[in-house]
Design a protein around this motif. Structure first.
Motif, PDB file in Angstrom:
ATOM      1  N   GLU A   1       0.840  -1.200   0.000  1.00  8.95           N
ATOM      2  CA  GLU A   1       0.000   0.000   0.000  1.00  8.95           C
ATOM      3  C   GLU A   1       0.874   1.248   0.000  1.00  8.95           C
ATOM      4  N   TYR A   2       0.426   2.266  -0.737  1.00  8.01           N
ATOM      5  CA  TYR A   2       1.137   3.543  -0.823  1.00  8.01           C
ATOM      6  C   TYR A   2       0.121   4.675  -0.689  1.00  8.01           C
ATOM      7  N   ILE A   3       0.452   5.672   0.142  1.00 14.30           N
ATOM      8  CA  ILE A   3      -0.463   6.788   0.395  1.00 14.30           C
ATOM      9  C   ILE A   3       0.325   8.091   0.338  1.00 14.30           C
ATOM     10  N   LEU A   4      -0.250   9.084  -0.306  1.00 14.31           N
ATOM     11  CA  LEU A   4       0.301  10.442  -0.337  1.00 14.31           C
ATOM     12  C   LEU A   4      -0.850  11.405  -0.120  1.00 14.31           C
ATOM     13  N   GLY A   5      -0.688  12.321   0.842  1.00 13.86           N
ATOM     14  CA  GLY A   5      -1.794  13.225   1.125  1.00 13.86           C
ATOM     15  C   GLY A   5      -1.350  14.513   1.776  1.00 13.86           C
ATOM     16  N   PHE A   6      -2.316  15.396   1.968  1.00 11.27           N
ATOM     17  CA  PHE A   6      -2.056  16.638   2.692  1.00 11.27           C
ATOM     18  C   PHE A   6      -3.299  17.039   3.463  1.00 11.27           C
ATOM     19  N   ASP A   7      -3.086  17.802   4.537  1.00 10.43           N
ATOM     20  CA  ASP A   7      -4.153  18.426   5.316  1.00 10.43           C
ATOM     21  C   ASP A   7      -3.820  19.909   5.440  1.00 10.43           C
ATOM     22  N   LYS A   8      -4.830  20.759   5.242  1.00  5.22           N
ATOM     23  CA  LYS A   8      -4.582  22.209   5.266  1.00  5.22           C
ATOM     24  C   LYS A   8      -5.677  22.898   6.073  1.00  5.22           C
ATOM     25  N   ALA A   9      -5.239  23.716   7.035  1.00  7.43           N
ATOM     26  CA  ALA A   9      -6.183  24.504   7.810  1.00  7.43           C
ATOM     27  C   ALA A   9      -6.510  25.785   7.043  1.00  7.43           C
ATOM     28  N   ILE A  10      -7.796  26.039   6.866  1.00  6.48           N
ATOM     29  CA  ILE A  10      -8.233  27.301   6.256  1.00  6.48           C
ATOM     30  C   ILE A  10      -8.204  28.400   7.308  1.00  6.48           C
ATOM     31  N   ASN A  11      -8.760  28.106   8.465  1.00 11.57           N
ATOM     32  CA  ASN A  11      -8.692  28.965   9.635  1.00 11.57           C
ATOM     33  C   ASN A  11      -8.850  28.068  10.854  1.00 11.57           C
ATOM     34  N   GLU A  12      -9.113  28.652  12.017  1.00  8.32           N
ATOM     35  CA  GLU A  12      -9.157  27.831  13.220  1.00  8.32           C
ATOM     36  C   GLU A  12     -10.376  26.913  13.268  1.00  8.32           C
ATOM     37  N   ASN A  13     -11.340  27.105  12.367  1.00  7.24           N
ATOM     38  CA  ASN A  13     -12.541  26.262  12.368  1.00  7.24           C
ATOM     39  C   ASN A  13     -12.637  25.334  11.166  1.00  7.24           C
ATOM     40  N   TRP A  14     -12.010  25.695  10.070  1.00  8.69           N
ATOM     41  CA  TRP A  14     -12.169  24.933   8.827  1.00  8.69           C
ATOM     42  C   TRP A  14     -10.842  24.320   8.389  1.00  8.69           C
ATOM     43  N   SER A  15     -10.923  23.129   7.830  1.00 10.60           N
ATOM     44  CA  SER A  15      -9.761  22.508   7.211  1.00 10.60           C
ATOM     45  C   SER A  15     -10.220  21.649   6.032  1.00 10.60           C
ATOM     46  N   PHE A  16      -9.277  21.355   5.157  1.00  2.00           N
ATOM     47  CA  PHE A  16      -9.578  20.485   4.027  1.00  2.00           C
ATOM     48  C   PHE A  16      -8.332  19.674   3.713  1.00  2.00           C
ATOM     49  N   GLY A  17      -8.494  18.680   2.849  1.00  2.00           N
ATOM     50  CA  GLY A  17      -7.350  17.860   2.509  1.00  2.00           C
ATOM     51  C   GLY A  17      -7.656  16.896   1.390  1.00  2.00           C
ATOM     52  N   ALA A  18      -6.624  16.187   0.970  1.00  2.00           N
ATOM     53  CA  ALA A  18      -6.744  15.192  -0.093  1.00  2.00           C
ATOM     54  C   ALA A  18      -5.755  14.075   0.184  1.00  2.00           C
ATOM     55  N   LYS A  19      -6.110  12.896  -0.300  1.00  2.00           N
ATOM     56  CA  LYS A  19      -5.257  11.736  -0.085  1.00  2.00           C
ATOM     57  C   LYS A  19      -5.393  10.802  -1.269  1.00  2.00           C
ATOM     58  N   ALA A  20      -4.261  10.366  -1.830  1.00  2.00           N
ATOM     59  CA  ALA A  20      -4.251   9.368  -2.895  1.00  2.00           C
ATOM     60  C   ALA A  20      -3.741   8.055  -2.319  1.00  2.00           C
ATOM     61  N   THR A  21      -4.436   6.962  -2.629  1.00  2.00           N
ATOM     62  CA  THR A  21      -4.085   5.639  -2.108  1.00  2.00           C
ATOM     63  C   THR A  21      -3.960   4.657  -3.258  1.00  2.00           C
ATOM     64  N   TYR A  22      -2.951   3.822  -3.184  1.00  2.00           N
ATOM     65  CA  TYR A  22      -2.814   2.729  -4.143  1.00  2.00           C
ATOM     66  C   TYR A  22      -2.523   1.450  -3.370  1.00  2.00           C
ATOM     67  N   ARG A  23      -3.327   0.422  -3.613  1.00  2.00           N
ATOM     68  CA  ARG A  23      -3.148  -0.878  -2.987  1.00  2.00           C
ATOM     69  C   ARG A  23      -3.023  -1.938  -4.071  1.00  2.00           C
ATOM     70  N   LYS A  24      -2.122  -2.862  -3.863  1.00  2.00           N
ATOM     71  CA  LYS A  24      -1.950  -3.951  -4.819  1.00  2.00           C
ATOM     72  C   LYS A  24      -1.761  -5.254  -4.055  1.00  2.00           C
ATOM     73  N   LEU A  25      -2.633  -6.216  -4.329  1.00  2.00           N
ATOM     74  CA  LEU A  25      -2.505  -7.540  -3.737  1.00  2.00           C
ATOM     75  C   LEU A  25      -1.379  -8.273  -4.450  1.00  2.00           C
ATOM     76  N   LYS A  26      -0.305  -8.571  -3.723  1.00  2.00           N
ATOM     77  CA  LYS A  26       0.877  -9.165  -4.332  1.00  2.00           C
ATOM     78  C   LYS A  26       0.884 -10.688  -4.244  1.00  2.00           C
ATOM     79  N   SER A  27       0.217 -11.232  -3.251  1.00  2.00           N
ATOM     80  CA  SER A  27       0.197 -12.679  -3.094  1.00  2.00           C
ATOM     81  C   SER A  27      -1.115 -13.087  -2.466  1.00  2.00           C
ATOM     82  N   SER A  28      -1.747 -14.086  -3.055  1.00  2.00           N
ATOM     83  CA  SER A  28      -3.017 -14.596  -2.542  1.00  2.00           C
ATOM     84  C   SER A  28      -2.877 -16.086  -2.240  1.00  2.00           C
ATOM     85  N   ILE A  29      -3.787 -16.588  -1.452  1.00  2.00           N
ATOM     86  CA  ILE A  29      -3.863 -18.032  -1.186  1.00  2.00           C
ATOM     87  C   ILE A  29      -5.288 -18.481  -1.472  1.00  2.00           C
TER      88      ILE A  29
END
Length: 1004
Positions: free
Chosen positions: A691-719
């Motif tokens: 699994e790989y994740i890259l993201g950010f969180d940003k405060a707009i002011n003391e009450n508001w915040s926003f953010g984004a996150k990209a995730t990639y998952r790959k099943l490498k071995s199964s049974i």
């Protein structure tokens, strides 16, 4: 993490930034013990300073030193409210009051000292944290988590269960309805999650589906990891739900409540029709009512030393339902669910803490079953009873049972902390079926096409039933040691758990009769009905039963390194070992040294915690679930016989039988225990995902915040298992190996899409290695196994208003794709309840055209929830969920069907029908609303609350699952017979319903 902040008095931005700049020069604080939190920070004038912490509810105190750079850290603190004070020479210098320590997180409490005025310091003292800490952006974490407090769980319109709360997290969806009330995280199958209560895993010991629960009002905090979690967590390639229960304090408190869901305020569920317009299931007369009584009490047995918390839920659910036309019945059901929790907390000294937790989760279901006449839409004769204990008739054995946990925390020095835990669970499953006036009631299925009055039997279940003596047991322990050294927070631990299950299934009545149209049975050339035969009947017998065990061990080490004032690095390594034992107590799979590295970093861009960029990468392993050994590594019987018949008896059984062909044992299951040396590939790799994740969180002011996150998952071995002897036969012929006397099990555990080595007993205990390359798993017609593929990628966006100005709100949007040729441990396409032994990978032909969007793929998801304190007496809340529908398939017959699987291929009409190529079910949207009224006339503390919650306000009942099998498995006149049930819905959104509640909280 869900964040809300209450403030008393004005908070000057300049003062806050000054304190924060000092705070984030302090040591790193990342994942702590999974049942505690940490307080850390910096003191501007460290000379002679000591940090004094006091739990405001239990009186627990702890003093920690301040280093020469002004940094301090207090780890493994029980969650709760604290008073944090700087002292010099025994005198108080500065204080932060009402600091909330949250589950697995860090609270940054720094003291600016001389850099602020006395008035400004007083303003900072008023900060109270609910859900996380000031500042809004928590730069101490690299994982993806949502934390819900008990306060938020009460204010949001949620069903009173753990899964409903977990579904608020981005990327979490409901699993297939046939698996019960479980969730899928990040495209993974619903059996790939782990569940913890007070640090101990309570995941279903047999299948991994579901968990032992606790009273809803006993939840203090619920932590939902959707990715990036540290090395202390393993055995999960989906998500982690971690719960800490409430504990007693120095004040005796209690409460009672009642919640009702009246049938009269419930919307009728939709009837289910086949695509030809035939009524399949009449649900218009279904009824349901729920009543839940709750109570809790907590307080000191010895003030500041010994505390007790106890809570209980008792729920009674009455339902009346009508089953399908295939087995028409009317059932009156009463379910009684009892949950309790008792917890003792002993502060032996301020440096040595002991916790003891007991949990009970029991469900008893009593069903009275009657015949039902679809022609007259009326109930018929009484058929019998079906009574269940800790068993879900739809999804199999439910965890439930009793849980006991003991935990010790020792603050050996300011820098050294030790945590030790032991847990034990026991669950008994029972199913008692009593028939009315009939000695034998086998499972009857009528698959004849165009029959106005299908044959029905007297069976109550019409499927497989639980064998006697079913139970689950687990025991486990863990030991964690934490050490703070300069800029490094080091942690190492051991984590062991053993799972033991006694389980098995058998067809109701001992066997199953399936009536079919006469015709060629694919893969069975010996089945030749006499000319003029219109119908035939198939007899199947299926029985499993064994006591099996899975042993799981792990060691981990991690370092949280504060590289600079703004950069923080997390490095972790988990080493896991798995061992699976069959019904004879013999090991059939052993996996050693499954290394799972974890790496993360955060960058506090401006140094004031208003903008964080973070990234992490990790590997996550999963053990083979215990259920695999019940059928795959222990004795089981599964055979098929075909007959012509002359009539039908009163119980639906055929009469005047003449056998066609011979008995065929399916998958080689002939009642003997497979040789454990030959059940699985040698050196089989564990099930794991990167699994790989890259993201950010940003405060707009003391009450508001926003953010984004990209995730990639790959099943490498199964049974999974494959059930095809042809690769062995070809290998033997190529290498001149005589297998005429070989003992070949029907199915073999292996790593799909890879080369595998097997031991084969070619006769008399002479084991010969068969090194099958990936290309060797190829049919004589040239159909080869594809590479294993399950990939998930997503982009999460959020906007959050932390609790201020009397309201809280959050909006999450997720764009995601889950695609490949294997869902993972489950096969939701057909609702198969056999984790890690699905029909996928049983032979190369079945994996043709299997690549595409997977069952847990929801391209677009929108979640919005929050609450508004409209006045001192009124609170309003809402929860909106919108999601793309599930992919649709057509699964049918292969022209050759060399493995005799019938309608199991991604083919229809003898043409390719790739996965997901039939479009999608309609998108769903659901709106829940609630209101709470706390009258002032009830007292100053407003102890009395009246609540009303409407679920699915608009009453949308769109389908959330359908039958994807498009053909019956037989061929007539050279054409596959189309199934009347293709595209028939199997589940809709829950109908609109109302929950009314009253609650009274008191102090003694």
């Amino acid at each position: 993490m869900q964040r809300s902040t209450k403030r008393t008095g004005a908070l000057r931005r300049s003062t806050l930034c000054t304190a924060l700049a000092l705070c984030f020069a302090s040591g790193a604080v990342l994942a702590q013990s999974n049942a505690s939190g940490v307080v850390f920070g910096r003191v501007a004038q460290p000379e002679g300073a000591v940090i004094h912490l006091q739990n405001l509810d239990t009186g627990l105190t702890r003093d920690v030193g301040v280093d020469a750079d002004g940094r301090y850290r207090a780890s493994s603190l029980p969650v709760g409210r604290y008073k944090v004070t700087v002292e010099r020479g025994g005198q108080t210098v500065e204080t932060r009051d009402n600091v909330q320590v949250n589950l697995g997180g860090g609270v940054d409490v720094s003291f600016a000292g001389a850099s602020t005025t006395t008035a400004e310091a007083q303003n900072l003292e008023g900060v109270q944290v609910t859900g996380n800490v000031l500042p809004a952006i928590d730069v101490s974490q690299v994982d993806s988590r949502t934390v819900l407090t008990s306060e938020q769980l009460q204010k949001l319109p949620l069903a009173r269960d753990v899964t409903a709360a977990a579904l608020l997290a981005p990327g979490v969806i409901s699993g297939d309805s046939r698996y019960g009330n479980v969730a899928s995280f990040g495209g993974s199958s619903a059996s790939e999650n782990q569940y913890y209560i007070n640090g101990y895993s309570v995941t279903n010991a047999l299948t991994g589906l579901g968990f032992t629960s606790l009273p809803y009002d006993a939840i203090d905090q619920q932590q939902i990891f959707t990715g990036g979690y540290g090395a202390e967590y393993g055995r999960s390639t989906g998500g982690v739900i971690n719960i800490v229960s409430k504990r007693g304090g120095n004040t005796w408190k209690g409460g009672v409540g009642m919640y009702i869901q009246p049938n009269g305020a419930r919307q009728s569920p939709r009837n289910i029709y086949r695509t030809n317009g035939q009524l399949f299931q009449n649900r218009g007369g279904n009824e349901r009512s729920d009543t839940q009584y709750t109570a809790y009490i907590s307080g000191p047995l010895i003030k500041d030393k010994l505390f007790f918390f106890g809570a209980g839920d008792f729920t009674r659910t009455n339902t009346t339902t009508t089953s399908s036309i295939l087995a028409p019945q009317r059932t009156n059901q009463t379910q009684k669910a009892t949950k309790w929790l008792g917890k003792i907390d002993w502060n032996i000294t301020d440096n040595h803490l002991l916790e003891l937790t007991g949990i009970g989760d029991k469900t008893n279901t009593e069903r009275s079953v009657y015949a039902y006449n679809y022609a007259t839409r009326s109930r018929g004769n009484y058929l019998g009873t079906d009574n269940l204990k800790n068993f879900d008739a739809g999804a199999g054995s439910a965890p439930g049972g009793d849980v006991y946990i003991g935990k010790y925390t020792g603050y050996i020095t300011d820098d050294l902390t030790v945590n030790a835990l032991y847990g034990h669970t026991t669950t008994n499953h029972e199913r008692d079926i009593g028939y009315s006036g009939s000695a034998n009631c086998p499972w009857i299925t009528d698959n004849r096409r165009g029959i106005a009055n299908p044959i029905t039997g007297c069976g109550l279940v019409n499927g497989t039933v639980l064998n006697a003596g079913a139970k689950d047991k687990t025991h486990g322990w863990r030991l964690d040691v934490e050490y703070h050294a300069g800029d490094h927070d080091l942690r190492a631990g051991l984590d062991n758990q053993t799972l033991e299950s006694t389980s098995g299934q058998i067809y109701e009545g001992g066997y199953r009769w399936v009536y079919r149209n006469a015709g060629r049975v694919t893969g069975r050339p010996d089945i030749v009905p006499p000319p003029g035969t219109t119908y035939v009947v198939e007899k199947r017998l299926f029985e499993t039963g064994a006591t099996v065990k899975t042993e799981q061990e792990a060691q981990f080490i991690e370092d949280n390194w504060q590289v600079t004032d703004r950069w923080r690095i997390y490095v972790g390594l988990r080493n896991e070992q798995f061992k699976n034992l069959n019904g004879d107590g013999t090991t059939y799979v052993k996996q050693r040294h499954q290394l799972a590295p974890r790496l993360g970093a955060t960058w506090d861009v401006f140094g004031d915690s208003t903008f964080k960029i973070y990234a992490n990468a990790g590997r996550y392993h999963l053990a083979i679930p215990s259920n695999v050994a019940i059928r795959g590594a222990s004795a089981s019987t599964y055979y098929s016989e075909y007959y012509t018949y002359g009539g039908v008896g009163p119980n639906g059984e055929p009469t005047g039988l003449t056998q066609l062909g011979s008995r065929a044992y399916l998958n080689g299951e002939d009642g003997t225990t497979p040789d454990p040396k030959t059940v699985a590939a040698k050196g089989i790799d564990a099930y794991y995902q990167d699994e790989y994740i890259l993201g950010f969180d940003k405060a707009i002011n003391e009450n508001w915040s926003f953010g984004a996150k990209a995730t990639y998952r790959k099943l490498k071995s199964s049974i999974d298992d494959f059930c095809d002897s042809r690769p062995f036969e070809a290998y033997a012929a190529r290498n001149n190996i005589d297998i005429s006397n070989a003992s070949l099990p029907g199915c073999y555990l292996f790593n799909p899409g890879k080369s595998n080595e097997f031991l084969v007993d070619v006769g008399g205990g002479n084991y010969v290695p068969f090194n099958l390359r990936k290309d060797d798993f190829t049919s004589p017609e040239g159909v080869a196994f594809p590479d294993l593929k399950r990939s998930y990628y997503s982009l999460d966006l959020y906007l959050e208003h932390h609790f201020a100005d009397d309201w809280y709100g959050r909006v999450d949007y997720t764009f995601s794709r889950s695609y490949g040729n294997s869902e993972g441990q489950l096969k939701s396409d057909i609702g198969q309840l056999d984790p890690s032994v699905t029909q996928d990978w049983d032979a190369p032909e079945i994996m043709q055209y299997a690549n595409g969007p997977l069952p847990n793929d929801r391209t677009h998801q929108l979640k919005a929830y929050g609450y508004w304190q409209a006045s001192q007496e009124w609170l309003l809340g809402g929860n909106l969920a919108v999601a793309t529908g599930r992919p649709k398939n057509c699964i049918g017959v292969d022209p050759v069907d060399a493995i005799q699987y019938g309608a199991s291929y991604f083919e229809c009409g003898f043409q390719p029908s790739p996965r997901g190529s039939k479009g999608r079910l309609p998108y769903t949207w659901n709106l829940d609303l609630n209101a709470e009224y706390r009258p002032l006339w009830a007292g100053d503390r407003q102890p009395l609350a009246f609540t009303a919650t409407v679920f699915n306000v608009v009453g949308s009942q769109r389908p959330v699952g359908q039958i994807d099998v498009g053909e019956t498995g037989t061929v007539a006149n050279g054409v596959p017979v189309v199934s009347d049930d293709y595209r028939r819905p199997i589940a809709f959104q829950n109908p609109r319903y109302l929950r009314l509640g009253v609650r009274y909280d008191f102090s003694l």
